[in-house]
Design an enzyme around this catalytic site. Sequence first.
Site, short mmCIF file in Angstrom:
data_model
loop_
_atom_site.label_atom_id
_atom_site.label_comp_id
_atom_site.label_asym_id
_atom_site.label_seq_id
_atom_site.Cartn_x
_atom_site.Cartn_y
_atom_site.Cartn_z
N CYS A 25 -5.81 1.84 -2.59
CA CYS A 25 -4.90 2.96 -2.84
C CYS A 25 -4.13 2.82 -4.16
CB CYS A 25 -3.93 3.14 -1.68
SG CYS A 25 -2.75 1.78 -1.47
N CYS B 267 -2.97 5.18 2.51
CA CYS B 267 -4.10 4.26 2.25
C CYS B 267 -5.10 4.28 3.41
CB CYS B 267 -3.58 2.84 2.04
SG CYS B 267 -4.88 1.66 1.58
N CYS C 275 -2.63 -3.11 -3.46
CA CYS C 275 -3.90 -2.82 -2.79
C CYS C 275 -4.92 -2.32 -3.82
CB CYS C 275 -3.67 -1.76 -1.72
SG CYS C 275 -5.15 -1.17 -0.89
N CYS D 47 0.82 -1.21 0.00
CA CYS D 47 0.00 0.00 0.00
C CYS D 47 0.85 1.26 0.00
CB CYS D 47 -0.87 0.05 1.26
SG CYS D 47 -2.12 -1.21 1.38
#
Length: 99
Positions: free
Chosen positions: A75, A45, A72, A41
Amino acid sequence: MTNAVTRRRALDEARCWRALENRDASAEDFRYAVLSTGIVCRPGCPSRLPRRENVLFFPTTAAALAAGFRPCRRCRPAQAPGPAWLERACVLIAETPER
């Protein structure tokens, strides 16, 4: 907690963790990966804050992906960052029904 990637380009893990705790979206010089989920991430995030012992820091998204983590879906660390207002405007335009 140090790995081969962070040794290559020394990241200040304490600074990275503080940025992660504060959800500092302007900290774009590193990515974090969560061992328990296998996800990488951006520091900003909105996902749940992971436990510190489950976090690895990487200098780039590519380095984290090469280590076996997946990006992810919230994000999108593999995509270029854009201004938040621009992303929100795109969502609003896409959701607006045509007349």
